[in-house]
Enzyme design. Structure first.
Site, PDB file in Angstrom:
ATOM      1  N   LYS A 184      -4.828   1.623   1.976  1.00 33.67           N
ATOM      2  CA  LYS A 184      -4.358   2.872   1.391  1.00 33.67           C
ATOM      3  C   LYS A 184      -4.182   3.954   2.477  1.00 33.67           C
ATOM      4  CE  LYS A 184      -3.878   1.549  -2.911  1.00 33.67           C
ATOM      5  NZ  LYS A 184      -4.805   0.687  -3.512  1.00 33.67           N
TER       6      LYS A 184
HETATM    7  C1  LIG Z   1      -5.280   0.160  -5.019  1.00 31.83           C
HETATM    8  C2  LIG Z   1      -5.000   0.592  -6.432  1.00 31.83           C
HETATM    9  C3  LIG Z   1      -6.005   0.716  -7.405  1.00 31.83           C
HETATM   10  C4  LIG Z   1      -7.410   0.242  -7.185  1.00 31.83           C
HETATM   11  O1  LIG Z   1      -8.005   0.786  -6.072  1.00 31.83           O
HETATM   12  P1  LIG Z   1      -9.423   0.234  -5.563  1.00 31.83           P
HETATM   13  O2  LIG Z   1      -9.907   1.321  -4.664  1.00 31.83           O
HETATM   14  O3  LIG Z   1      -9.150  -1.051  -4.857  1.00 31.83           O
HETATM   15  O4  LIG Z   1     -10.300   0.049  -6.759  1.00 31.83           O
HETATM   16  C5  LIG Z   1      -5.672   1.226  -8.644  1.00 31.83           C
HETATM   17  N1  LIG Z   1      -4.410   1.603  -8.940  1.00 31.83           N
HETATM   18  C6  LIG Z   1      -3.407   1.469  -8.042  1.00 31.83           C
HETATM   19  C7  LIG Z   1      -2.038   1.914  -8.421  1.00 31.83           C
HETATM   20  C8  LIG Z   1      -3.665   0.943  -6.771  1.00 31.83           C
HETATM   21  O5  LIG Z   1      -2.676   0.787  -5.895  1.00 31.83           O
END
Ligand SMILES: *Cc1c(COP(=O)(O)O)cnc(C)c1O
Length: 389
Positions: A184
């Site tokens: 991210k």
């Molecule tokens: C990555 C992601 C999540 C989940 O994030 P985590 O930190 O891995 O729990 C939820 N929604 C979207 C749209 C994502 O891209």
């Protein structure tokens, strides 16, 4: 062809991040503590949210937002099918029903007109995703929420830098959930943040993230002295660690710099791919003044009718040229559990299916060089040209 494999979503980790993690290890306090608090303050300052509560994933943040909003068995939550599994899974976790509404093909975000059609007396919440980093169309959704007494939670997993009509993601809905997963825009390896302006909900969420024990109980062995804690309700083990918050501190300091690098790479992609047959590239211009795209992902849509190979073969061909890629996403209503459990079938949400069938995400990260982007452009051009129908 590239000699080295280009990893999809490689994080940019700097020496100062490594030093901060090492300093945390040497400090004798690696669990939730001062660095987590600092990271929360920095995040609240950056987004402009009143409260920022650090947790161990965006999934945890989404789960706690639903609970804090009082969503439970028998309730319905309207969300987009074009998202990661977690967005809908947490709705199942609280015993509610995810109701998928179709998207706008161009923005890949929830279409407010389709959301309006799905509202019933059982609807409690709308969960838009700021897909790829582009803000969902929040004003019509906020109007629907006001008219039907619903809450809105932004799934801001792609959207640390996103702005909608001058308002920063995380300050638009009642709640917002951010992700600091490895690929991210800001990463702590695993981690998440829940933002809200609601004081009572914030206090509830702080308690729920650590077993449901009374506020600040985790400080009980610090220099501030021992205070016995009170177990208020059965909560969760969702807290962030100082060890991971340490990584987030520097990442957040460089968030704008990293955004500018990704924006530049996106411009290079669009220049390099605009003439390539058989694919559609993303629209670059903001949809309205005061909007900012976070450029979390760069996706192209394959013109399947104009190509002699399918998407899987296209991705294999990229892999064979040493380039990693991804699919964001297979529409959730077409995924085993949701399809079977709720009886969705192909044709129910045609725009989400259109994107789901054709989308390919190319590597995009501030750890990439312009040469990396040139390599991807060359590979995509080569594959699209060879397999042109
Ligand atoms: C990555 C992601 C999540 C989940 O994030 P985590 O930190 O891995 O729990 C939820 N929604 C979207 C749209 C994502 O891209």
């Amino acid at each position: 062809m590239r000699s080295e494999f280009l990893v999809f979503g490689k994080p940019r980790i700097e020496e100062e991040d490594i030093a901060e993690v090492v300093a945390t290890l040497r400090s004798g306090w690696i669990g939730m503590g001062p660095r987590t608090i600092q990271f929360e303050r920095d995040f609240a300052a950056y987004t402009g949210a009143k409260h920022a509560i650090a947790v161990n994933s965006c999934t945890a943040a989404l789960h706690l937002g639903l609970i804090a909003a009082g969503v439970g068995p028998g309730d319905e939550v309207i969300t987009t099918p074009l998202t990661f599994a977690a967005t809908a899974n947490v709705i199942e976790h609280v015993g509610a029903r995810p109701v998928f509404a179709d998207i706008d093909r161009r923005t890949q975000n929830l279409d407010p007109a389709r959301v309006a059609e799905k509202i019933t007396p059982r609807t409690k919440m709308i969960v838009p995703v700021h897909m790829l980093g582009r803000a969902a169309d929040m004003d019509p959704l906020l109007a629907l929420a006001a008219a039907h007494n619903l809450k809105i939670m932004e799934d801001a997993a792609h959207a640390v830098e996103t702005v909608y009509r001058g308002r920063h993601a995380g300050t638009i809905g009642h709640f917002a959930a951010f992700s600091f997963y490895a690929n991210k825009n800001v990463t702590t390896g695993e981690g998440g943040m829940l933002t809200t302006d609601d004081d009572d909900a914030a206090e509830h969420i702080r308690r729920l993230r650590l077993h449901g024990i009374s506020k600040d109980a985790w400080k009980r062995y610090s220099a501030e002295g021992f205070t016995p804690y009170e177990l208020v309700e059965p909560g969760y083990k969702y807290n962030m660690l100082d060890l991971t918050a340490a990584l987030g501190l520097g990442q957040l300091r460089r968030v704008e710099e990293n955004w500018r690098i990704r924006e530049r790479l996106v411009m290079l992609y669009n220049e390099g791919l605009s003439e390539v047959p058989g694919l559609t590239i993303p629209a670059l211009e903001p949809l309205a003044p005061g909007d900012r795209h976070a450029w979390h992902l760069y996706t192209i849509a394959l013109d399947l009718e104009g190509m002699t190979i399918g998407r899987a073969a296209f991705i294999d061909a990229l892999q064979a040229r040493n380039i990693g890629s991804g699919i964001h996403y297979t529409a959730l209503h077409m995924q085993g559990y949701y399809r079977e459990h709720y009886g969705y079938k192909r044709g129910d949400l045609p725009n989400a299916e259109w994107v789901s069938d054709r989308t390919v995400s190319l590597p995009l990260s501030p750890a990439m060089t312009e040469q990396d982007v040139e390599d991807v452009i060359a590979a995509v051009t080569d594959i699209a040209t060879i397999h042109r129908r």
